[in-house]
Scaffold this motif. Sequence first.
Motif, PDB file in Angstrom:
ATOM      1  N   THR A 101       0.833  -1.203   0.000  1.00 47.62           N
ATOM      2  CA  THR A 101       0.000   0.000   0.000  1.00 47.62           C
ATOM      3  C   THR A 101       0.869   1.256   0.000  1.00 47.62           C
ATOM      4  OG1 THR A 101      -1.747  -1.181   1.158  1.00 47.62           O
ATOM      5  CG2 THR A 101      -1.819   1.211   1.244  1.00 47.62           C
ATOM      6  N   GLN A 135      -8.008  -0.363  -1.076  1.00 50.21           N
ATOM      7  CA  GLN A 135      -8.265  -1.656  -0.432  1.00 50.21           C
ATOM      8  C   GLN A 135      -9.716  -1.750   0.073  1.00 50.21           C
ATOM      9  OE1 GLN A 135      -4.986  -2.668   2.008  1.00 50.21           O
ATOM     10  NE2 GLN A 135      -5.747  -4.689   2.483  1.00 50.21           N
ATOM     11  N   ASP A 175      -5.353  -1.887  -5.091  1.00 51.86           N
ATOM     12  CA  ASP A 175      -4.804  -2.395  -3.837  1.00 51.86           C
ATOM     13  C   ASP A 175      -5.712  -3.484  -3.281  1.00 51.86           C
ATOM     14  OD1 ASP A 175      -3.426  -2.810  -1.558  1.00 51.86           O
ATOM     15  OD2 ASP A 175      -3.665  -0.800  -0.730  1.00 51.86           O
ATOM     16  N   GLU A 176      -5.372  -4.732  -3.553  1.00 53.07           N
ATOM     17  CA  GLU A 176      -6.198  -5.878  -3.137  1.00 53.07           C
ATOM     18  C   GLU A 176      -7.685  -5.554  -3.296  1.00 53.07           C
ATOM     19  OE1 GLU A 176      -4.832  -8.073   0.223  1.00 53.07           O
ATOM     20  OE2 GLU A 176      -3.093  -6.766   0.513  1.00 53.07           O
TER      21      GLU A 176
HETATM   22 MG   LIG Z   1      -2.105  -2.911   2.184  1.00 57.94          MG
END
Ligand SMILES: [Mg+2]
Lengths: 268, 241
Positions: free
Chosen positions: B49, B85, B157-158
């Motif tokens: 991140t 995320q 991000d994921e």
């Molecule tokens: Mg992360």
Amino acid sequence: MKLSEAADGAEHGTDRGGTGRRRGRLAFTLFSLLLLLALWFLAARLIASPVLPGPEAVARAFWRASLTGVLPASLAITLARVVASFLIAMVIGAAVGILLGRSPGLDRLFGPWLIMLLNLPALVIIILCYVWFGLTEAAAITAVAINKIPNVAVTLREGAASLSRDLDEMAQVFRFGPLRTLRHVVLPQLSPFFAAAARSGLALTWKIVLVVELLGRSNGVGFELQTAFQLFDVATVLAYALAFTVVVQIIELALIEPWERRANRWRR
Amino acid sequence: MTGLRVDIREKRFPAVAGGPERVIYRDFALEVASGAILMLLAPSGLGKTTLLNIIAGLDRDFIGSVRLDAAPGGRGRSRLSYAFQSPRLLPWRTVEENVALPLGEGDAARGAARAMLDAVGLLEQAGAYPERLSLGQQRRVALARAFVIEPDLLLMDEPFVSLDEAGAARLRDLLRRLLAVHPATVIFVTHDSREAVELGTRIVRLDGPPARIVKDIAINLDAAARRAAPGEALRAELAAP
Ligand SMILES: [Mg+2]
Ligand SMILES: Nc1ncnc2c1ncn2[C@@H]1O[C@H](COP(=O)(O)OP(=O)(O)O)[C@@H](O)[C@H]1O
């Protein structure tokens, strides 16, 4: 958590319940007020003194002052002062609060000033304003606004300090710019804090406006109260006080509450 | 589409609450070609991140540089989009407004937002508030918002984490379809090697700390091969020390 595609459309069925509950609460409030009226009536009968007039004497005083036009005119003047100083205090207080909430450095420097101002008695501010700026309308409104500004600032500072950093970053990445960020990201997060400041603010403002009028104005509810006080005319004092309380309640119910409901529409 | 080059001489986080100071990156370099779909695979807490935030310009507190190539076709500064995320939608704005706001507030922005919502299959929810949606739907709205500005570089991000496997697979499918229509250079962070093999044109595995590149593999397989034996072989190669 699981991806469930059927989690939407749960809108119906809640609103009617909300309205019903509101109506029930209203009925109970009415009952509570009637009870107070009955107690007042009995107490006035028992004591039987001109310093505690009963509801019917206050109603007569209200009617008399209304017929001469003095009461409605005073209410209007006082209300105008409340609105003016309230708006000034909200704007300046919010600006100061948001600035301090977003900048720890400024907060360290000016935070103590805010605490001082918060603890300065209203009367002192009023006297200083009249002494420094003369017995003018501007001085009166400034005095009320200064009394209210620190409250608004402290409330909004708390709100600004708790703004979501995640959403701030989102606005930055998508290049919202300052205006779109303020309107769509910052202000909606602050709206509960604005509502809290407005609620406590309205009550505080009109109480201070009366003192300001009593000390340095020749019209308005505060001035009329002083005149009645000099004549020991308690019925007129109560008539003015109750009339203005009702006006403030109406503002709260007709303006602040609907606005709050609108601002909270998105909550589940 | 745009290529980029990241050089991080040093990125550290100061000590917090008794913990030690942490060096996240030291002498780290990563070059990404225009049009690549780079899958970044690393254990959690390593600095994935942080890297995306540095590329996005959200974190400027590091020694080093990020260079984005100029956008093609003389569009000036290249456009960057970020799927975080968590969806990071504005809960007090409707789904449609959330997707439109990166473009502006006019009718054109709303039109483009509705077209994007149609593409992700959420046009019917355009007027709903985000918290009424399931997490999977919120992630699709975030995807629509990321694509609505037609980004040259897309950071993810994921983005499909905490969905069940079927939901995540559907979103991967959606992402592939969106990229076919709106090509972009992608940096996609994941901790799932299956996801990496299924989506990427290149996989970079990091280890550390400080984070360094331990595997850098280009993929030239078709969709079927990625799910079959060649894909399995790739995953084994990735997992090898
Ligand atoms: Mg992360
Ligand atoms: N603002 C911060 N202050 C201090 N430490 C941080 C901060 N942000 C992240 N970290 C630490 O840096 C490391 C890398 O974080 P991050 O990039 O979020 O990891 P991940 O690879 O899981 O995305 C983590 O150990 C995290 O605890």
